[in-house]
Design a protein around this motif. Sequence first.
Motif, PDB file in Angstrom:
ATOM      1  N   VAL A   1      22.529 -67.468  -5.541  1.00  8.33           N
ATOM      2  CA  VAL A   1      23.531 -68.471  -5.863  1.00  8.33           C
ATOM      3  C   VAL A   1      23.483 -69.617  -4.858  1.00  8.33           C
ATOM      4  O   VAL A   1      23.638 -70.792  -5.222  1.00  8.33           O
ATOM      5  N   SER A   2      23.256 -69.291  -3.596  1.00  7.62           N
ATOM      6  CA  SER A   2      23.230 -70.320  -2.554  1.00  7.62           C
ATOM      7  C   SER A   2      22.051 -71.270  -2.722  1.00  7.62           C
ATOM      8  O   SER A   2      22.182 -72.474  -2.479  1.00  7.62           O
ATOM      9  N   GLU A   3      20.889 -70.752  -3.112  1.00  4.70           N
ATOM     10  CA  GLU A   3      19.750 -71.632  -3.345  1.00  4.70           C
ATOM     11  C   GLU A   3      20.071 -72.609  -4.471  1.00  4.70           C
ATOM     12  O   GLU A   3      19.773 -73.805  -4.372  1.00  4.70           O
ATOM     13  N   ARG A   4      20.711 -72.109  -5.535  1.00  3.68           N
ATOM     14  CA  ARG A   4      21.073 -72.993  -6.645  1.00  3.68           C
ATOM     15  C   ARG A   4      22.157 -73.986  -6.219  1.00  3.68           C
ATOM     16  O   ARG A   4      22.160 -75.142  -6.669  1.00  3.68           O
ATOM     17  N   ALA A   5      23.047 -73.546  -5.334  1.00  2.77           N
ATOM     18  CA  ALA A   5      24.097 -74.447  -4.853  1.00  2.77           C
ATOM     19  C   ALA A   5      23.503 -75.600  -4.044  1.00  2.77           C
ATOM     20  O   ALA A   5      23.914 -76.757  -4.183  1.00  2.77           O
TER      21      ALA A   5
ATOM     22  N   SER B   1      38.964 -78.210   1.330  1.00  6.05           N
ATOM     23  CA  SER B   1      37.976 -77.495   0.552  1.00  6.05           C
ATOM     24  C   SER B   1      38.664 -76.471  -0.340  1.00  6.05           C
ATOM     25  O   SER B   1      39.707 -75.918  -0.014  1.00  6.05           O
ATOM     26  N   GLY B   2      38.050 -76.177  -1.467  1.00  4.41           N
ATOM     27  CA  GLY B   2      38.583 -75.197  -2.397  1.00  4.41           C
ATOM     28  C   GLY B   2      38.221 -73.792  -1.992  1.00  4.41           C
ATOM     29  O   GLY B   2      37.528 -73.564  -0.998  1.00  4.41           O
ATOM     30  N   PRO B   3      38.689 -72.804  -2.759  1.00  2.82           N
ATOM     31  CA  PRO B   3      38.395 -71.411  -2.427  1.00  2.82           C
ATOM     32  C   PRO B   3      36.917 -71.107  -2.568  1.00  2.82           C
ATOM     33  O   PRO B   3      36.216 -71.738  -3.354  1.00  2.82           O
ATOM     34  N   ALA B   4      36.448 -70.162  -1.788  1.00  2.00           N
ATOM     35  CA  ALA B   4      35.022 -69.840  -1.766  1.00  2.00           C
ATOM     36  C   ALA B   4      34.746 -68.596  -2.600  1.00  2.00           C
ATOM     37  O   ALA B   4      35.314 -67.538  -2.353  1.00  2.00           O
ATOM     38  N   PRO B   5      33.891 -68.714  -3.640  1.00  3.55           N
ATOM     39  CA  PRO B   5      33.526 -67.520  -4.400  1.00  3.55           C
ATOM     40  C   PRO B   5      32.613 -66.641  -3.584  1.00  3.55           C
ATOM     41  O   PRO B   5      31.926 -67.096  -2.688  1.00  3.55           O
ATOM     42  N   PRO B   6      32.573 -65.341  -3.876  1.00  2.00           N
ATOM     43  CA  PRO B   6      31.689 -64.451  -3.131  1.00  2.00           C
ATOM     44  C   PRO B   6      30.235 -64.734  -3.402  1.00  2.00           C
ATOM     45  O   PRO B   6      29.882 -65.203  -4.492  1.00  2.00           O
ATOM     46  N   GLU B   7      29.388 -64.500  -2.415  1.00  2.00           N
ATOM     47  CA  GLU B   7      27.944 -64.678  -2.550  1.00  2.00           C
ATOM     48  C   GLU B   7      27.373 -63.567  -3.402  1.00  2.00           C
ATOM     49  O   GLU B   7      27.706 -62.385  -3.218  1.00  2.00           O
ATOM     50  N   ALA B   8      26.525 -63.900  -4.352  1.00  2.00           N
ATOM     51  CA  ALA B   8      25.871 -62.888  -5.178  1.00  2.00           C
ATOM     52  C   ALA B   8      24.849 -62.141  -4.339  1.00  2.00           C
ATOM     53  O   ALA B   8      24.220 -62.714  -3.453  1.00  2.00           O
ATOM     54  N   PRO B   9      24.655 -60.843  -4.593  1.00  2.00           N
ATOM     55  CA  PRO B   9      23.678 -60.083  -3.816  1.00  2.00           C
ATOM     56  C   PRO B   9      22.268 -60.548  -4.088  1.00  2.00           C
ATOM     57  O   PRO B   9      22.000 -61.104  -5.139  1.00  2.00           O
TER      58      PRO B   9
ATOM     59  N   GLU C   1      32.642 -78.240  -3.880  1.00  2.00           N
ATOM     60  CA  GLU C   1      31.978 -78.286  -5.186  1.00  2.00           C
ATOM     61  C   GLU C   1      31.329 -76.955  -5.566  1.00  2.00           C
ATOM     62  O   GLU C   1      31.221 -76.622  -6.745  1.00  2.00           O
ATOM     63  N   VAL C   2      30.862 -76.200  -4.561  1.00  2.00           N
ATOM     64  CA  VAL C   2      30.065 -75.003  -4.856  1.00  2.00           C
ATOM     65  C   VAL C   2      30.540 -73.756  -4.119  1.00  2.00           C
ATOM     66  O   VAL C   2      29.996 -72.670  -4.318  1.00  2.00           O
ATOM     67  N   GLY C   3      31.555 -73.861  -3.255  1.00  2.00           N
ATOM     68  CA  GLY C   3      32.038 -72.707  -2.508  1.00  2.00           C
ATOM     69  C   GLY C   3      31.221 -72.446  -1.258  1.00  2.00           C
ATOM     70  O   GLY C   3      30.696 -73.371  -0.633  1.00  2.00           O
ATOM     71  N   VAL C   4      31.079 -71.180  -0.885  1.00  2.00           N
ATOM     72  CA  VAL C   4      30.353 -70.807   0.320  1.00  2.00           C
ATOM     73  C   VAL C   4      28.860 -70.759   0.036  1.00  2.00           C
ATOM     74  O   VAL C   4      28.420 -70.155  -0.944  1.00  2.00           O
ATOM     75  N   VAL C   5      28.085 -71.409   0.911  1.00  2.00           N
ATOM     76  CA  VAL C   5      26.631 -71.444   0.793  1.00  2.00           C
ATOM     77  C   VAL C   5      26.047 -70.660   1.972  1.00  2.00           C
ATOM     78  O   VAL C   5      26.278 -71.009   3.130  1.00  2.00           O
ATOM     79  N   HIS C   6      25.305 -69.604   1.680  1.00  2.00           N
ATOM     80  CA  HIS C   6      24.679 -68.771   2.708  1.00  2.00           C
ATOM     81  C   HIS C   6      23.260 -69.287   2.943  1.00  2.00           C
ATOM     82  O   HIS C   6      22.471 -69.382   1.995  1.00  2.00           O
ATOM     83  N   THR C   7      22.930 -69.603   4.177  1.00  2.00           N
ATOM     84  CA  THR C   7      21.598 -70.134   4.481  1.00  2.00           C
ATOM     85  C   THR C   7      20.996 -69.434   5.698  1.00  2.00           C
ATOM     86  O   THR C   7      21.708 -68.804   6.483  1.00  2.00           O
ATOM     87  N   THR C   8      19.697 -69.586   5.820  1.00  2.00           N
ATOM     88  CA  THR C   8      18.991 -69.247   7.050  1.00  2.00           C
ATOM     89  C   THR C   8      18.541 -70.552   7.685  1.00  2.00           C
ATOM     90  O   THR C   8      17.885 -71.372   7.046  1.00  2.00           O
TER      91      THR C   8
END
Length: 303
Positions: free
Chosen positions: A260-264, A295-303, A229-236
């Motif tokens: 973007v990951s926080e919003r995802a 899973s669908g393709p993963a958009p790049p993480e915004a800086p 639904e949202v692609g790649v989610v970067h977390t700590t």
Amino acid sequence: MSDSGKLAAFLRARRRITHVEDVGLPPMGGRRRTPGLRREEVAMLAGISIDYYARLEQGRERNPSGQVVTAIARALGLDRQTTAHLLELARPTAERAGPPAAEDEVDGNVLRLLSHWHHAPAYVVNHRLDVLAGNRAADALYEGLWHRDNLLRLALLDPAARDFYVDWERDTRMKVAHLRSAAGTTAEDPRLADLIRELSEASEDFRRMWDMHEVRRRTREKVRFRRPEVGVVHTTMEVLSVDGSFGQKIVVFQGEPGSVSERALASLARRGAGKPTVWPRPPDRPRPGIRPPASGPAPPEAP
């Protein structure tokens, strides 16, 4: 496996993955028949006799002193966490604390805390990495995956996990290293032994990672998930100990503020708003003939 057997297996495995360059020895001429250090090299570096070290690796020496164990850890170049694990292995089982009967009961205050984290996926695990409770955000993040009752079953037995965890190899090795630590430092736990047996029979990857004898407690890590639904989610990932429990940890994932990951994560959490506040529901098991959606393709993480 007996205490001396666990200690012996650990020493053999760590010696074989330690190279002369790792411990400051000059490279030896010619090709070695086996990788890693020789027994005599470990004994020399630790300042003990070759015969004594050989007895340790063969499981014939049952009560090495703390001084000897520390010297061997230093000879193998072990870090503090792995040295502590080695010292625990050298202790008799009778001196270790076993899991109490109520080990899997999560305190009500902890459950309320999880429910107040609306956009941060969080769950409670025990020393076996069983998921004891989780909030709606975590339920939404892991939706559709099987074996959610245990993080290692999920990673190793659900084919979709290799896509879900972007860094599957690293993340799974970390979980296996945690389980190795738990298996070596607590009194006999039949359910832990059953889990190790189950994974050993079902997963070649588990057998490969288990035989590395890596030891690591889970702490702060960067973890990347992939959701269709949202692609790649970067977390700590933060891991917090629950005082007054036997090995319970709160695991919580956060995206970088404003990213973007926080919003995802917030978007995923809203999808689960109508579901029960916390896990667990009945353990998810594979259904014959049904596979998870790709899973669908993963958009790049915004800086």
